[in-house]
Design a protein around this motif. Structure first.
Motif, PDB file in Angstrom:
ATOM      1  N   ALA A 224      -5.152   7.584 -11.510  1.00 31.09           N
ATOM      2  CA  ALA A 224      -5.642   6.224 -10.645  1.00 31.09           C
ATOM      3  C   ALA A 224      -6.837   5.587 -11.179  1.00 31.09           C
ATOM      4  CB  ALA A 224      -6.260   7.039  -9.228  1.00 31.09           C
ATOM      5  N   GLU A 225      -6.661   4.039 -11.026  1.00 27.54           N
ATOM      6  CA  GLU A 225      -7.802   3.095 -11.243  1.00 27.54           C
ATOM      7  C   GLU A 225      -7.523   1.947  -9.982  1.00 27.54           C
ATOM      8  OE1 GLU A 225      -6.910   0.923 -14.843  1.00 27.54           O
ATOM      9  OE2 GLU A 225      -4.724   1.444 -14.784  1.00 27.54           O
ATOM     10  N   TRP A 226      -8.832   1.200 -10.033  1.00 29.69           N
ATOM     11  CA  TRP A 226      -8.820   0.305  -9.185  1.00 29.69           C
ATOM     12  C   TRP A 226      -7.720  -0.887  -9.594  1.00 29.69           C
ATOM     13  CZ3 TRP A 226     -10.963   1.442  -4.889  1.00 29.69           C
ATOM     14  CH2 TRP A 226     -11.745   2.427  -4.536  1.00 29.69           C
ATOM     15  N   LYS A 227      -7.191  -1.500  -8.422  1.00 28.72           N
ATOM     16  CA  LYS A 227      -6.513  -2.678  -8.798  1.00 28.72           C
ATOM     17  C   LYS A 227      -7.438  -3.919  -8.748  1.00 28.72           C
ATOM     18  CE  LYS A 227      -2.118  -4.749  -7.371  1.00 28.72           C
ATOM     19  NZ  LYS A 227      -2.569  -6.226  -7.360  1.00 28.72           N
ATOM     20  N   GLN A 351     -10.107   6.722 -12.267  1.00 26.78           N
ATOM     21  CA  GLN A 351     -11.035   7.299 -11.125  1.00 26.78           C
ATOM     22  C   GLN A 351     -10.469   8.726 -10.799  1.00 26.78           C
ATOM     23  OE1 GLN A 351     -13.311   5.530  -9.796  1.00 26.78           O
ATOM     24  NE2 GLN A 351     -12.881   3.711 -11.348  1.00 26.78           N
ATOM     25  N   LEU A 359      -7.823  10.604  -2.926  1.00 28.87           N
ATOM     26  CA  LEU A 359      -7.504   9.341  -3.176  1.00 28.87           C
ATOM     27  C   LEU A 359      -7.455   8.304  -1.943  1.00 28.87           C
ATOM     28  CD1 LEU A 359      -6.166   7.822  -5.727  1.00 28.87           C
ATOM     29  CD2 LEU A 359      -4.066   7.879  -4.569  1.00 28.87           C
ATOM     30  N   ARG A 363      -9.981   5.052  -1.652  1.00 22.14           N
ATOM     31  CA  ARG A 363      -9.521   3.729  -1.325  1.00 22.14           C
ATOM     32  C   ARG A 363     -10.614   3.092  -0.347  1.00 22.14           C
ATOM     33  NH1 ARG A 363      -5.800   2.611   2.876  1.00 22.14           N
ATOM     34  NH2 ARG A 363      -4.456   0.637   2.438  1.00 22.14           N
ATOM     35  N   LEU A 377      -5.893   0.398  -5.083  1.00 20.64           N
ATOM     36  CA  LEU A 377      -5.756   1.369  -6.062  1.00 20.64           C
ATOM     37  C   LEU A 377      -4.347   1.350  -6.804  1.00 20.64           C
ATOM     38  CD1 LEU A 377      -7.248   4.609  -4.415  1.00 20.64           C
ATOM     39  CD2 LEU A 377      -8.424   3.311  -6.227  1.00 20.64           C
ATOM     40  N   LYS A 397       1.164   0.797  -6.252  1.00 20.52           N
ATOM     41  CA  LYS A 397       0.030   0.180  -6.111  1.00 20.52           C
ATOM     42  C   LYS A 397      -0.129   0.626  -4.614  1.00 20.52           C
ATOM     43  CE  LYS A 397       2.762  -3.960  -5.189  1.00 20.52           C
ATOM     44  NZ  LYS A 397       2.932  -5.298  -5.519  1.00 20.52           N
TER      45      LYS A 397
END
Length: 544
Positions: A224-227, A351, A359, A363, A377, A397
């Motif tokens: 997971a990573e930030w969008k 993340q 998760l 978020r 995310l 996403k």
């Protein structure tokens, strides 16, 4: 020219994506070179004419009819090309209709003084649909519901190949694409896809369905990573050729010379273009100051310095890394970015999470509490290769929920194309106090988010409640006890000196039409100001 005009006319009246694909594909199959290549270039936005300006078109038509009558007609129709096509007073004795390639060749070599004469001659010999198509072609505003990618998909379908194979070679091609069609029709080899500085087709994510997907997926399979809330880009430096592309392959290198300057590597990165100041990442509003500009001055570069937050590594030192798993690419990416001697390219940090509940909590807590810095995310399977398009399963996403307010319709403007007969562009406002009295102040404009049936009903409301007219715009009755309320969704807010309210929305759209709600119960400007104050509370820190 007639076949091209018929294509545009049918596309403008066709809603189905598959039907549009069929129309474009059949046109490309049945039309000879070079006309089909020029048509494809016009649909993909790769065809422009520096000397052909709308002012020449207005000047030409105003010499054939009363200027005031033309302006009234234009106000009513709402589209320049359609208006001229309908009102043009042709002269008898004109020559034959031109071929599309004849028009292109003439316009490409014409001076500004020659353009008006060319326009008049062509409009004299063409029927209304042909006139409309000609003017759309000249001004570059086709508005027929065909994106560049859809046109490329139709081209790929012509040869029975994946669209990614067309996108891989696109930037090595030039209109009218005779080598492209020769390959697709089996008359020659595929154009070389390995030209340095080329665009690689982007891998996209599916929107996650929380109720369905989380029950099927194992969180251990995903990173997971930030969008991040900028624009997706591809940064390339190969054999000294530096390019910056959007996710659709548009070359925006000239707009961001400061980013090109720091591409001191040999390879291709996938990442997010952001404005990066001393206090971290700025909002999308700051990035907007840099977008869609032909040139940028030193003041703008200093005030809104751009950079890239890297997501993925697509190539390194001549090696295509897209065939590797995301896990392996990630290891390579971290080492690649770590070697760069610039703070203008950093890493989108993964993340950690163990469960979907973890998760969801992540978020709900965007970086430094600022929801404008991250859109949500991204989830990426550790074993996923980088494949073009939007495959189901490898990437998801999970965007944040949009902001919602209730606003009142204040002004309506005629649409374009198939909406030119309807009032479909809406300016809406919220309540505030002006000189001791409650009044509406405009806060945004939207033109989508409603069905065709809802459009007809809103259009009737506008016509029945018009207070005054300003060309194609109508002022609509909007009082506490009489008005139409829209529930408006938007992605963020920013301060704006251009708007009377002092705020501007990002991506506003009609979320719901509140026929049941009295206008006086719509939101206050103070509500938006409160939202904005929370968003501005803390800036996001730079990524480590």
């Amino acid at each position: 020219m007639r076949a091209f005009a018929e294509l545009l006319d049918r596309l403008s009246l066709t809603a189905s994506r598959n039907a549009k694909l069929t129309l474009v594909r059949d046109y490309l199959r049945e039309t000879p070179d070079p006309d089909r290549g020029w048509a494809l270039a016009s649909l993909t936005g790769d065809l422009t004419f520096d000397a052909a300006k709308p002012a020449f078109i207005r000047k030409a038509v105003e010499e054939r009819m009363d200027p005031l009558l033309f302006r009234w007609s234009y106000d009513y129709v709402g589209d320049l090309a359609e208006t001229v096509a309908l009102v043009w007073l042709a002269k008898p004795g004109a020559n034959r209709e031109p071929e599309l390639s004849e028009v292109i060749d003439a316009l490409r070599g014409a001076t500004r003084t020659e353009v008006q004469r060319l326009i008049e001659g062509w409009l004299d010999v063409l029927e209304p649909t042909g006139r409309w198509a000609l003017l759309k072609l000249m001004t570059g505003g086709l508005r027929v519901g065909v994106s560049a990618r859809l046109a490329k998909q139709a081209t790929a379908d012509l040869g029975g190949v994946p669209i990614s194979e067309v996108e891989e070679v696109w930037h090595a091609l030039h209109p009218p694409y005779e080598d492209l069609f020769a390959w697709l029709e089996g008359r020659s080899d595929r154009p070389r896809p390995d030209s340095p500085g080329r665009f690689r087709p982007t891998m996209l994510a599916q929107a996650i369905d929380e109720a369905v997907d989380f029950g099927k997926l194992d969180p251990a399979d995903y990173a997971a990573e930030w969008k991040w809330d900028g624009i997706r880009v591809q940064a390339v430096n190969e054999e000294g050729i530096r390019r910056l592309y959007t996710r659709n392959g548009d070359d925006i290198s000239k707009t961001f010379p400061d980013v090109l300057q720091v591409l001191d590597f040999e390879g291709a990165l996938d990442g997010e273009l952001l404005v990066m100041g001393d206090d971290g990442v700025a909002s999308f509003g700051d990035l907007q100051q840099r977008l869609n500009r032909k040139t940028v001055d030193a003041k703008l570069l200093a005030k809104h310095p751009a950079g890239i937050r890297a997501y993925d590594l697509l190539a390194e030192a001549g090696e295509d890394t897209r065939v590797l798993s995301f896990k392996d690419r990630r290891v390579r990416l971290e080492a690649f970015v770590g070697k760069l001697a610039t703070a203008r390219i950093d890493l989108s940090v993964l993340q950690p999470f163990e469960t979907w509940a973890d998760l969801a909590a992540l978020r709900a807590s965007p970086p430094s509490g600022d929801p404008q810095i991250a859109e949500g995310l991204m989830l990426k399977r550790w074993d996923s290769i980088y494949e073009a398009g939007r495959p189901k399963g490898p990437w998801f996403k999970w965007k944040r929920d949009p902001f919602l307010i209730d606003a009142v319709l204040m002004y309506a403007q005629r649409g374009h194309g198939k909406r030119s007969s309807f009032y479909s562009d809406y300016t809406f406002g919220v309540w505030t106090e002006v000189e001791g009295k409650r009044a509406l102040t405009p806060v945004g404009k939207a033109y989508f988010g409603f069905t065709d049936e809802e459009l007809k009903r809103i259009d009737k409301f506008v016509r029945d409640n018009t207070l005054s007219r300003f060309g194609p715009v109508r002022s609509v009755k909007a009082e506490p006890h009489h008005g139409l309320v829209f529930e408006v969704a938007f992605e963020g807010l920013q301060r704006s000196t251009r708007h009377k309210s002092g705020v501007a929305m990002r991506f506003p759209r009609i979320h719901r039409i509140r026929w049941d709600k009295p206008a006086g119960e719509a939101d206050e400007l103070a509500t938006l100001e409160g939202m904005l104050a929370k968003m501005e509370g803390v800036s996001a820190p730079p990524a480590p």
